[in-house]
Write a protein that holds these residues in place. Sequence first.
Motif, PDB file in Angstrom:
ATOM      1  N   UNK A 136       0.731  -1.251   0.080  1.00  0.00           N
ATOM      2  CA  UNK A 136      -0.236   0.049  -0.097  1.00  0.00           C
ATOM      3  C   UNK A 136       0.759   1.214   0.083  1.00  0.00           C
ATOM      4  N   UNK A 137       2.123   1.257  -0.782  1.00  0.00           N
ATOM      5  CA  UNK A 137       2.549   2.478  -0.789  1.00  0.00           C
ATOM      6  C   UNK A 137       3.437   2.818   0.425  1.00  0.00           C
ATOM      7  N   UNK A 138       3.753   1.801   1.136  1.00  0.00           N
ATOM      8  CA  UNK A 138       4.534   1.995   2.486  1.00  0.00           C
ATOM      9  C   UNK A 138       6.032   2.204   2.058  1.00  0.00           C
ATOM     10  N   UNK A 139       6.767   2.856   3.058  1.00  0.00           N
ATOM     11  CA  UNK A 139       8.378   3.040   2.736  1.00  0.00           C
ATOM     12  C   UNK A 139       8.975   1.427   3.367  1.00  0.00           C
ATOM     13  N   UNK A 140      10.198   1.215   3.028  1.00  0.00           N
ATOM     14  CA  UNK A 140      10.554   0.189   3.455  1.00  0.00           C
ATOM     15  C   UNK A 140      10.523   0.004   4.961  1.00  0.00           C
ATOM     16  N   UNK A 141      10.189  -1.399   5.575  1.00  0.00           N
ATOM     17  CA  UNK A 141       9.979  -1.664   6.822  1.00  0.00           C
ATOM     18  C   UNK A 141       8.553  -2.302   7.082  1.00  0.00           C
ATOM     19  N   UNK A 142       8.095  -2.028   8.322  1.00  0.00           N
ATOM     20  CA  UNK A 142       6.564  -2.570   8.535  1.00  0.00           C
ATOM     21  C   UNK A 142       5.693  -1.705   9.098  1.00  0.00           C
ATOM     22  N   UNK A 143       6.340  -0.524   9.749  1.00  0.00           N
ATOM     23  CA  UNK A 143       5.518   0.357  10.323  1.00  0.00           C
ATOM     24  C   UNK A 143       4.320   1.212   9.685  1.00  0.00           C
ATOM     25  N   UNK A 144       4.858   1.267   8.286  1.00  0.00           N
ATOM     26  CA  UNK A 144       3.606   2.182   7.473  1.00  0.00           C
ATOM     27  C   UNK A 144       3.034   1.047   6.566  1.00  0.00           C
ATOM     28  N   UNK A 145       3.035  -0.034   6.657  1.00  0.00           N
ATOM     29  CA  UNK A 145       2.265  -1.093   5.944  1.00  0.00           C
ATOM     30  C   UNK A 145       0.761  -0.992   6.175  1.00  0.00           C
ATOM     31  N   UNK A 146       0.307  -0.578   5.027  1.00  0.00           N
ATOM     32  CA  UNK A 146      -1.269  -0.423   5.344  1.00  0.00           C
ATOM     33  C   UNK A 146      -1.615   0.602   6.307  1.00  0.00           C
ATOM     34  N   UNK A 147      -0.941   1.776   6.393  1.00  0.00           N
ATOM     35  CA  UNK A 147      -0.855   2.732   7.434  1.00  0.00           C
ATOM     36  C   UNK A 147      -2.160   3.614   7.162  1.00  0.00           C
ATOM     37  N   UNK A 152      -6.278  -2.232   7.465  1.00  0.00           N
ATOM     38  CA  UNK A 152      -5.417  -2.621   6.869  1.00  0.00           C
ATOM     39  C   UNK A 152      -3.985  -2.842   7.519  1.00  0.00           C
ATOM     40  N   UNK A 153      -3.713  -2.332   8.490  1.00  0.00           N
ATOM     41  CA  UNK A 153      -2.490  -2.011   9.275  1.00  0.00           C
ATOM     42  C   UNK A 153      -1.752  -3.169   9.423  1.00  0.00           C
ATOM     43  N   UNK A 154      -0.382  -3.413   9.029  1.00  0.00           N
ATOM     44  CA  UNK A 154       0.298  -4.451   9.319  1.00  0.00           C
ATOM     45  C   UNK A 154       0.209  -5.275  10.801  1.00  0.00           C
ATOM     46  N   UNK A 156      -2.180  -4.799  12.914  1.00  0.00           N
ATOM     47  CA  UNK A 156      -3.481  -5.498  13.053  1.00  0.00           C
ATOM     48  C   UNK A 156      -3.341  -7.078  13.016  1.00  0.00           C
ATOM     49  N   UNK A 157      -2.623  -7.434  11.853  1.00  0.00           N
ATOM     50  CA  UNK A 157      -2.439  -8.770  11.508  1.00  0.00           C
ATOM     51  C   UNK A 157      -1.531  -9.411  12.572  1.00  0.00           C
ATOM     52  N   UNK A 158      -0.584  -8.783  12.820  1.00  0.00           N
ATOM     53  CA  UNK A 158       0.286  -9.095  13.769  1.00  0.00           C
ATOM     54  C   UNK A 158      -0.053  -9.528  15.124  1.00  0.00           C
ATOM     55  N   UNK A 159      -0.720  -8.649  16.007  1.00  0.00           N
ATOM     56  CA  UNK A 159      -1.172  -8.841  17.176  1.00  0.00           C
ATOM     57  C   UNK A 159      -2.479  -9.870  17.007  1.00  0.00           C
ATOM     58  N   UNK A 160      -2.949  -9.765  16.070  1.00  0.00           N
ATOM     59  CA  UNK A 160      -4.030 -11.002  15.909  1.00  0.00           C
ATOM     60  C   UNK A 160      -3.441 -12.252  16.017  1.00  0.00           C
ATOM     61  N   UNK A 161      -2.422 -12.392  14.961  1.00  0.00           N
ATOM     62  CA  UNK A 161      -1.476 -13.811  14.944  1.00  0.00           C
ATOM     63  C   UNK A 161      -0.959 -14.083  16.596  1.00  0.00           C
ATOM     64  N   UNK A 162      -0.649 -13.147  17.370  1.00  0.00           N
ATOM     65  CA  UNK A 162      -0.010 -13.295  18.629  1.00  0.00           C
ATOM     66  C   UNK A 162      -1.230 -13.883  19.699  1.00  0.00           C
ATOM     67  N   UNK A 163      -2.219 -13.176  19.515  1.00  0.00           N
ATOM     68  CA  UNK A 163      -3.195 -13.638  20.290  1.00  0.00           C
ATOM     69  C   UNK A 163      -3.938 -14.984  19.873  1.00  0.00           C
TER      70      UNK A 163
END
Length: 337
Positions: A136-147, A152-154, A156-163
């Motif tokens: 979604x037009x993010x800069x390299x890395x993960x903080x701005x994926x789907x920002x 759509x934010x990255x 959201x997926x990671x925290x759900x995975x962790x739960x």
Amino acid sequence: MPLTDLSLAQCLALRPDLDEPADLDRFWSRTLDQARATVARPSFTPVDTGLTQVTTYDVTVPGFDGEPVRGWLHLPTGVREPLGCIVEFLGYGRGRGLAHEQLLWASAGYAHFIMDTRGQGWSTAGGDTADTASLGGAVPGFLTRGVDSPQSHYYRRVFTDAVRCVDAVREHPAVDLDRIVVTGISQGGGIALAVAGLVPGLAGVMPDVPFLCDFRRAARISATSPYTEIAEYLRLHRDRTDTVFSTLSYVDAALLASRATAPALFSIAMMDDICPPSTCFAAYHRYAGAKDIRVYEFNGHEGGGGHHRREQLRWIRELLAPPHPTGAPPLHDPQLA
């Protein structure tokens, strides 16, 4: 290394006013209900590591949107009663690695689950966890994926995975579901705080030099990645500041920490130029449960290292005192796979 942020006295007095979304709880309730609606179940496949005192399982967990999330489950060999379990989340850019690499908690007599962070791991045998969403037009890395949106934010997926990984270990017969502790360093510490705010009934939380806290302050004062990804994105997209920080507020571990009630042991390093101590203290002060802290005044992002592992071992031993032995046969049956 000089101080890069506030002094310890200033951090102890700090009470930042963070912008909390009005629908934060509804957002996460809907997200987790959707993830838990899948019919897929976690799988535990025995792995031959060549080790004789630790039994390891290659675990696949249905995470966000039912997507497979990988992990290792280590158990002391010959378990005869449900164990306290340490669920560990990893630092930025790290995957679960090789099956034999992280044995501290199993060596101390606990079950130990290590979650592979989606999109950040590596494997020579296809054992990593992919992030299938568009950048979604993010800069390299993960903080701005789907920002552009919390949906759509990255993270959201990671925290759900962790739960969902905590949900998974609760299903394993070798794990005492009332004695589960979540932990992690840096990114892992932020994920642990988020999970503590989203999952009731945890026995404890151990966040070390936590990342993902007080994003607005971190983006303004940190000159070291990963927080610089936010500033770099906004340097390119000058008109999206409000949108970006609104999205990030839904995954701010300092906000989610205010929902957590399990006992917690924090560590914070005062010369940390990656996760500024003032942002870590924002989470510590807002944490709603009983809490203790170890401050390392002359350390950077490496934090307390082996000294803090010793503190954690002592803290965990008291927190997760095992029940009396039952004399029952071993519980971690390979036929679970």
